[in-house]
Motif scaffolding. Structure first.
Motif, mmCIF file in Angstrom:
data_model
loop_
_atom_site.group_PDB
_atom_site.id
_atom_site.type_symbol
_atom_site.label_atom_id
_atom_site.label_comp_id
_atom_site.label_asym_id
_atom_site.label_seq_id
_atom_site.Cartn_x
_atom_site.Cartn_y
_atom_site.Cartn_z
ATOM 1 N N GLU A 36 0.844 -1.191 0.000
ATOM 2 C CA GLU A 36 0.000 0.000 0.000
ATOM 3 C C GLU A 36 0.879 1.240 0.000
ATOM 4 N N GLN A 37 0.311 2.353 -0.449
ATOM 5 C CA GLN A 37 1.109 3.577 -0.535
ATOM 6 C C GLN A 37 1.554 4.051 0.844
ATOM 7 N N ASP A 38 0.647 4.035 1.792
ATOM 8 C CA ASP A 38 0.948 4.421 3.173
ATOM 9 C C ASP A 38 0.496 3.301 4.090
ATOM 10 N N THR A 39 1.208 3.098 5.187
ATOM 11 C CA THR A 39 0.853 2.019 6.096
ATOM 12 C C THR A 39 1.168 2.410 7.528
ATOM 13 N N GLU A 40 0.665 1.638 8.468
ATOM 14 C CA GLU A 40 0.879 1.893 9.900
ATOM 15 C C GLU A 40 1.200 0.580 10.586
ATOM 16 N N TYR A 41 2.111 0.644 11.566
ATOM 17 C CA TYR A 41 2.523 -0.574 12.244
ATOM 18 C C TYR A 41 2.887 -0.260 13.692
ATOM 19 N N THR A 42 2.574 -1.191 14.601
ATOM 20 C CA THR A 42 2.936 -1.059 16.011
ATOM 21 C C THR A 42 4.049 -2.051 16.326
ATOM 22 N N PHE A 43 5.195 -1.541 16.749
ATOM 23 C CA PHE A 43 6.351 -2.373 17.066
ATOM 24 C C PHE A 43 6.245 -2.879 18.505
ATOM 25 N N THR A 44 6.385 -4.191 18.676
ATOM 26 C CA THR A 44 6.298 -4.797 20.005
ATOM 27 C C THR A 44 7.520 -5.645 20.340
ATOM 28 N N SER A 45 8.491 -5.715 19.441
ATOM 29 C CA SER A 45 9.699 -6.515 19.666
ATOM 30 C C SER A 45 10.911 -5.612 19.805
ATOM 31 N N ALA A 46 11.743 -5.901 20.804
ATOM 32 C CA ALA A 46 12.942 -5.102 21.036
ATOM 33 C C ALA A 46 13.963 -5.339 19.929
ATOM 34 N N GLY A 47 14.825 -4.341 19.725
ATOM 35 C CA GLY A 47 15.873 -4.445 18.721
ATOM 36 C C GLY A 47 15.722 -3.396 17.641
ATOM 37 N N ALA A 48 16.583 -3.486 16.626
ATOM 38 C CA ALA A 48 16.573 -2.521 15.522
ATOM 39 C C ALA A 48 15.717 -3.056 14.379
#
Length: 246
Positions: free
Chosen positions: A89-101
């Motif tokens: 998709e052109q734009d997206t959203e995500y929630t990070f729940t895992s530590a690290g880079a």
């Protein structure tokens, strides 16, 4: 024959140069917007605590009349060819729940007739990906609080500085094992009441079961000293008391 072929190539290159003159060909400018504590910050490199939500925008330009293909790739360090998440998709959203880079790149392809513009592996070999770093987890609970409405330490909650906690449950018990209060967010807490009435000054107990973004499990059991007569100004008891059931 050879001369005609050369003239044909010159004609093709001239047409392409004319078609894409003055930077009129499609381009992208991927950008992340970090959403933390009701504040939004645009950046392409950020370090924060999980859960952390970010929006990613392609920001295409000069794409009118072109057919666009978008592919967001999320991967861990050293795993560019093995993304753990792909979004189309052109734009997206995500929630990070895992530590690290975490690294994020956008593959974009624009087509218009026989013309094709690509921003894929070669493009990202020369450009920096978006980088979101999630801190290791940390959680501590205090052993006392003073719910006396002085505006300081009136709520029993996790110590400031907790980070990357992705699941949380805390329960307050009295000395007979009766559950008085429960909350499911480290930002929440207990105000020293039970069914709307203040409980007596004394010792209570907290049980915390939480999980960090790095997989660390927190199983905290400790005393909670409720000190209604304690004030930050005096540094001790002013003799105050409260009459309430437990």
């Amino acid at each position: 024959m050879k001369l005609n072929y050369i003239l044909l190539l010159v004609s093709i290159f001239a047409s392409i140069s004319h078609a894409f003159a003055d930077d009129e060909y499609p381009s992208i400018s991927p950008m992340a917007t970090i959403i933390e504590a009701d504040k939004e910050t645009q950046t392409n490199e950020h370090t924060g605590s999980a859960p952390l939500t970010a929006r990613f925008a392609a920001n295409p330009s000069n794409d009118s009349g072109w057919q666009a293909y978008y592919e967001w790739r999320f991967y861990e360090e050293g795993k560019e060819d093995d993304p753990y998440l792909v979004r189309y998709e052109q734009d997206t959203e995500y929630t990070f729940t895992s530590a690290g880079a975490h690294y994020i790149v956008l593959y974009a392809i624009f087509t218009q007739g026989d013309n094709r513009i690509e921003y894929t592996q070669e493009y990202w070999a020369e450009n920096e990906p978006i980088k979101i770093s999630i801190s290791e987890s940390k959680l501590e609970m205090p052993n006392a609080f003073s719910p006396n409405d002085d505006g300081r330490n009136d709520i029993y909650r996790a110590k400031p500085g907790y980070q990357s906690i992705v699941s949380f449950r805390a329960i307050i018990f009295n000395r007979w094992g009766q559950k008085l209060y429960e909350w499911n967010d480290p930002a929440g807490g207990w105000d020293g009441t039970y069914k709307g009435s203040p409980v007596k000054q004394g010792t209570y107990f907290v049980l915390v079961d939480a999980t960090g973004a790095d997989g660390r499990h927190f199983n905290i059991k400790r005393d909670v000293n409720l000190l209604r007569g304690f004030t930050e100004k005096s540094g001790g008891s002013d003799g105050g008391s409260s009459t309430a059931g437990e």
